[in-house]
Write a protein that holds these residues in place. Structure first.
Motif, short mmCIF file in Angstrom:
data_model
loop_
_atom_site.label_atom_id
_atom_site.label_comp_id
_atom_site.label_asym_id
_atom_site.label_seq_id
_atom_site.Cartn_x
_atom_site.Cartn_y
_atom_site.Cartn_z
N ALA A 171 2.87 5.13 1.00
CA ALA A 171 4.04 4.52 0.34
C ALA A 171 3.81 4.40 -1.17
O ALA A 171 2.71 4.07 -1.61
CB ALA A 171 4.30 3.14 0.93
N PRO A 172 4.84 4.65 -1.97
CA PRO A 172 4.72 4.43 -3.42
C PRO A 172 4.46 2.95 -3.72
O PRO A 172 4.91 2.07 -2.98
CB PRO A 172 6.08 4.85 -3.97
CG PRO A 172 6.72 5.65 -2.89
CD PRO A 172 6.15 5.17 -1.61
N LYS A 173 3.73 2.68 -4.77
CA LYS A 173 3.39 1.31 -5.16
C LYS A 173 4.65 0.44 -5.28
O LYS A 173 4.67 -0.70 -4.83
CB LYS A 173 2.62 1.31 -6.47
CG LYS A 173 2.16 -0.07 -6.90
CD LYS A 173 1.33 0.00 -8.18
CE LYS A 173 0.85 -1.39 -8.58
NZ LYS A 173 0.07 -1.35 -9.80
N GLY A 174 5.71 0.97 -5.87
CA GLY A 174 6.94 0.22 -6.04
C GLY A 174 7.54 -0.23 -4.71
O GLY A 174 8.06 -1.33 -4.60
N LEU A 175 7.45 0.64 -3.71
CA LEU A 175 7.95 0.27 -2.39
C LEU A 175 7.10 -0.84 -1.80
O LEU A 175 7.62 -1.83 -1.27
CB LEU A 175 7.94 1.48 -1.46
CG LEU A 175 8.32 1.20 0.00
CD1 LEU A 175 9.73 0.63 0.08
CD2 LEU A 175 8.18 2.45 0.83
N GLU A 176 5.78 -0.71 -1.90
CA GLU A 176 4.88 -1.76 -1.39
C GLU A 176 5.19 -3.10 -2.05
O GLU A 176 5.25 -4.12 -1.38
CB GLU A 176 3.42 -1.40 -1.66
CG GLU A 176 2.87 -0.33 -0.76
CD GLU A 176 1.40 -0.14 -0.97
OE1 GLU A 176 0.61 -0.89 -0.38
OE2 GLU A 176 1.04 0.75 -1.76
N SER B 152 -1.69 6.99 -6.76
CA SER B 152 -1.26 5.66 -6.32
C SER B 152 -0.61 5.72 -4.95
O SER B 152 -0.41 4.71 -4.31
CB SER B 152 -0.33 5.02 -7.34
OG SER B 152 0.89 5.71 -7.37
N MET B 153 -0.29 6.94 -4.46
CA MET B 153 0.32 7.07 -3.15
C MET B 153 -0.73 7.38 -2.08
O MET B 153 -0.39 7.60 -0.93
CB MET B 153 1.41 8.14 -3.15
CG MET B 153 2.65 7.67 -3.88
SD MET B 153 4.01 8.84 -3.89
CE MET B 153 4.19 9.27 -2.18
N ASP B 154 -1.99 7.37 -2.40
CA ASP B 154 -3.05 7.66 -1.43
C ASP B 154 -3.89 6.43 -1.13
O ASP B 154 -4.98 6.54 -0.61
CB ASP B 154 -3.96 8.78 -1.94
CG ASP B 154 -3.25 10.11 -1.98
OD1 ASP B 154 -2.32 10.32 -1.18
OD2 ASP B 154 -3.61 10.94 -2.83
N LYS B 155 -3.38 5.25 -1.48
CA LYS B 155 -4.12 4.02 -1.21
C LYS B 155 -3.13 2.87 -1.05
O LYS B 155 -1.99 2.95 -1.47
CB LYS B 155 -5.10 3.71 -2.33
CG LYS B 155 -4.45 3.35 -3.65
CD LYS B 155 -5.48 3.00 -4.70
CE LYS B 155 -4.80 2.56 -5.99
NZ LYS B 155 -5.75 2.09 -6.96
N SER B 156 -3.61 1.83 -0.42
CA SER B 156 -2.79 0.64 -0.24
C SER B 156 -2.94 -0.27 -1.44
O SER B 156 -3.99 -0.31 -2.07
CB SER B 156 -3.24 -0.11 1.02
OG SER B 156 -2.56 -1.34 1.12
#
Length: 84
Positions: free
Chosen positions: A23-28, A3-7
């Motif tokens: 970026a981690p999904k949670g940050l996004e 999940s950290m290798d894609k937007s």
């Protein structure tokens, strides 16, 4: 791909693509939708109905302010997003 290798953006983001991918999904998802739209709790200020909102009985302004998840939950006979 983790999940950290894609937007996780569902629209145009102001965040550089390489940053989105790392970026981690949670940050996004914690970023405002106006900066980085992920389809989270905030509105994306656009309709997801077909025909730029023409295939909906909902007023265009309502379509633009409700979260995407709500738009997609409304039956297509009322608000056609093309989802099955």
């Amino acid at each position: 791909m983790s999940s950290m290798d894609k937007s996780h953006a569902v629209g145009e983001s102001k965040v550089p693509r390489k940053v989105q991918e790392k970026a981690p999904k949670g940050l996004e998802e914690s970023l405002p939708e106006s900066v980085h739209p992920t389809g989270g709790k905030e509105s994306t200020r656009k309709t997801h109905a077909k025909g730029d909102g023409e295939e909906s009985i909902l007023p265009k302004k309502v379509q633009e302010i409700v979260p995407e998840s709500i738009e997609r939950a409304v039956p297509n006979v009322l608000h056609n997003t093309g989802d099955k």
